[in-house]
Every structure is written in C-alpha cells, then in structure tokens.
Design an enzyme around this catalytic site. Structure first.
Site, PDB file in Angstrom:
ATOM      1  CG  HIS A  24     -26.412  52.159  22.109  1.00  0.00           C
ATOM      2  ND1 HIS A  24     -27.647  52.081  22.725  1.00  0.00           N
ATOM      3  CD2 HIS A  24     -26.010  50.870  21.912  1.00  0.00           C
ATOM      4  CE1 HIS A  24     -27.979  50.806  22.874  1.00  0.00           C
ATOM      5  NE2 HIS A  24     -26.993  50.059  22.393  1.00  0.00           N
ATOM      6  CB  CYS A  36     -28.972  51.927  26.035  1.00  0.00           C
ATOM      7  SG  CYS A  36     -28.569  53.599  25.515  1.00  0.00           S
TER       8      CYS A  36
END
EC number: 3.4.19.12
Length: 366
Positions: A313, A44
C-alpha cells in the site's frame, strides 16, 4: 501513531470532523483544504503521488493557473487541473473527493495503469511529470504555429527545434554532470544530463545525505571497463563520477527500495532504515555548479507499506502550514513531527513488512 490496520473501516465524516478538531478552528489555515481521495481499486499509488504534488506549492499553483486558462481539449493535465480545482474550491475544509475522471483518463492513456493491480508510485510520478511537460510543450508549439499562420510568416526558418522548457522543468528539473578523467593524460571530459527526479541506492542504517554522497562516489574504469580517451586516441584507465551541476526548485528523491533477487527470480523490498532529515543541504556539487549552496525543507513523503513492489500500500505524509498530515486514500490525519521517524524503515530483515519512505520531496528555501 501506529499502523492503521482499521483505517479502511473508519467513518469518513467522523474522520473529517476529528481532523478539524485536531487542527483547531483558530489554527486551521485560511483557504486551505485537506481532502482524502477515494481508492478505485489499488489506486493508492496514484492517490499518494497526487497528494504529495498538491502540497508542493509551486506545482499546485501552476496546475490551478492552467485550469484558469480557456477551455482546452481533455487530456491528463486538464483532468488533474479539474481535480486540484475541485479540492481548492470546496466549501468544506476537510472531506473526501473521488478522482474518478483523472483515473479514467490515466487508464485510457497508458495500458500500464489500465488495470486494478498495484503499480509503482515512482513510475507513475515519472509518467505524470513527463506527460504534463509534453502537453505543455505541444501547446506552446501549436501557439507558435498559429501565430505564424496569423502573421503570414509560415516560411520563417525555425529558430531551433529544441522543445521549450515548461513550468514542470522550472520546478523539478536539475542537471547532473558526468565527469570522466583520463588517468594517462589527465584530460577531463564532462557530459550534462537533466533529471526530474534522482534515484539513489539505499544501504542499511544510513541517511539520505550518505546515499547522495555514495551517488557521487568516484568510480575507477579499468581492465575491460577502460575508457576511450579522444586525446590519447586509445582506451585508458579513467576515473568517473557524477556531480550535481544545477539544483532544482523541488528535489524529488526516489529511494531504490526494490531489488531484483536472482535466487528468488523476483523483486524484493529493501526495508532498510534510511534517515531523511527535515532540512537538507546538498554537498555533492560540481566545480561550476549553479546555486551550489542551497537549503531544502522536506514537504512531502510517499511511503510504501508492505514487503514487495506488487503488493502492499502507499500513503503520503505532507507538511502544510507548519504541521504534518498523513493521507491514506480517503483517511486524513494530523500527526506529530516525531512520528516521521516511523517511516525511516527497519534496522533488520530486508524483506520484512514495513512502512518506509519511498519518494521524498524537498523544496528549496530560495
């Protein structure tokens, strides 16, 4: 809009059709595509930066122009160009693409990214821009040498060995001036320093304008930190400050949200609330600054979600044709401009889990 805890189980097709519905057939930009990127195990950090760069129009246009050139030996830039071209030429307007070739090449070229651990998005951005610039400079150098060989001018002296500026520099490079004033003789010495992105310290309940002002604060060099003045030929007390001399076309601002805590023996996240405006004008410019009065518009934000650098994330919000989109790996959603405030950070508890702006991309209006 709330934190998307169930985003990973959303159906991709449903998500894509919902996005088209949210934007509307009449409003959907001509020749624009909104594609999520598949996560290949903690990638990510890479996906978020690639989406931000794709929506920095000058960068996208140059990458696509590079793709249009004759076939070149595979490198990180050719893989990026293939990915951007794949997105830009899709028949569908929305969907998901696996950036498999690019990730494979990235892992092959740099051991830092050759694993399935979470990496730092800013480190990746830095590596990517510098690698692309190196590739372009090497290609220009080879072209010159081939031209000399063809014309039989191999013995011609080199004009200079300084690498040529590339379109990466034309888009992202700015110049800082480090000014030091001797408090004894008042002599001012200055040294220029180029940058592709600016890293700024963050404080609680502030704004980007405040962070940039702090970046240029005057620092007094005294006691053991005295400055050696060449005019006085001795160490003297001095004042030092950093100023922006040349502003880039796209200003990439990195918020230093990860701080090493001695007592914990590890980095922790500063989830401080730092307001970043949709429009930004820089004031901390030097007296001989080029284009010192420049207005910028926010075009993309890489957001870190979580409480530390090695966990959590990354997602990205981008502005495209007047509206805002959120890219969370393979998920793409349209969001309201007001929702951007959710990514400023938190007003309390420095290590609390948060979604906070980490890298900001501002594009100049001129």
């Amino acid at each position: 809009m709330t934190v998307r805890n169930i985003a990973s189980i959303c159906n991709m097709g449903t998500n894509a059709s919902a996005l088209e519905k949210d934007i509307g057939p009449e409003q959907f930009p001509i020749n624009e595509h909104y594609f999520g990127l598949v996560n290949f195990g903690n990638t990510c950090y890479c996906n978020s930066v690639l989406q931000a760069l794709y929506f920095c129009r000058p960068f996208r246009e140059n990458v696509l122009a590079y793709k249009a050139q004759q076939k070149k030996k595979e490198n990180l830039l050719t893989c990026l160009a293939d990915l951007f071209h794949s997105i830009a030429t899709q028949k569908k307007k929305v969907g998901v693409i696996p950036p498999k070739k690019f990730i494979s090449r990235l892992r092959k070229e740099n051991d830092l990214f050759d694993n399935y651990m979470q990496q730092d998005a800013h480190e990746f951005l830095n590596y990517l821009l510098n690698t692309i610039a190196d590739i372009l400079q090497e290609e220009k150098k080879q072209e010159k040498q081939n031209g000399k060989l063809k014309n039989g001018n191999m013995n011609e002296p080199a004009e200079n060995n300084k690498p040529e500026l590339t379109w990466v520099h034309e888009i992202f490079q700015g110049t800082l001036t480090n000014e030091t004033r001797c408090l004894n003789c008042e002599t001012v010495s200055s040294k220029d320093e180029d940058f592709l992105d600016l890293s700024v310290d963050v404080e609680q309940n502030t704004s980007i304008t405040h962070c940039l002002r702090d970046f240029s604060n005057t620092e007094t060099l005294c006691s053991e930190q005295k400055y050696y003045c060449e005019t006085c030929c001795s160490k003297q007390e001095a004042q030092k400050r950093m100023r922006v001399k040349k502003l880039p076309m796209i200003l990439a601002l990195h918020l230093k949200r990860f701080k090493y805590m001695e007592q914990l023996h590890r980095y922790t996240k500063l989830s401080y609330r730092v307001v970043f405006p949709l429009e930004l004008r820089l004031f901390n410019t030097s007296s001989d600054a080029v284009n010192l009065d420049r207005m910028y518009d926010l075009v993309a934000v890489v957001v870190h979600c979580g409480s530390g650098p090695n966990r959590g994330h990354y997602i990205t919000i981008v502005k495209s044709h007047g509206f805002w989109l959120l890219f969370d790996d393979d998920i793409v959603e349209k969001i309201d401009a007001q929702a951007i405030e959710e990514f400023y950070g938190l007003t309390s508890d420095i290590s609390k889990n948060s979604e906070s702006g980490y890298i900001l991309f501002y594009q100049s209006r001129e």
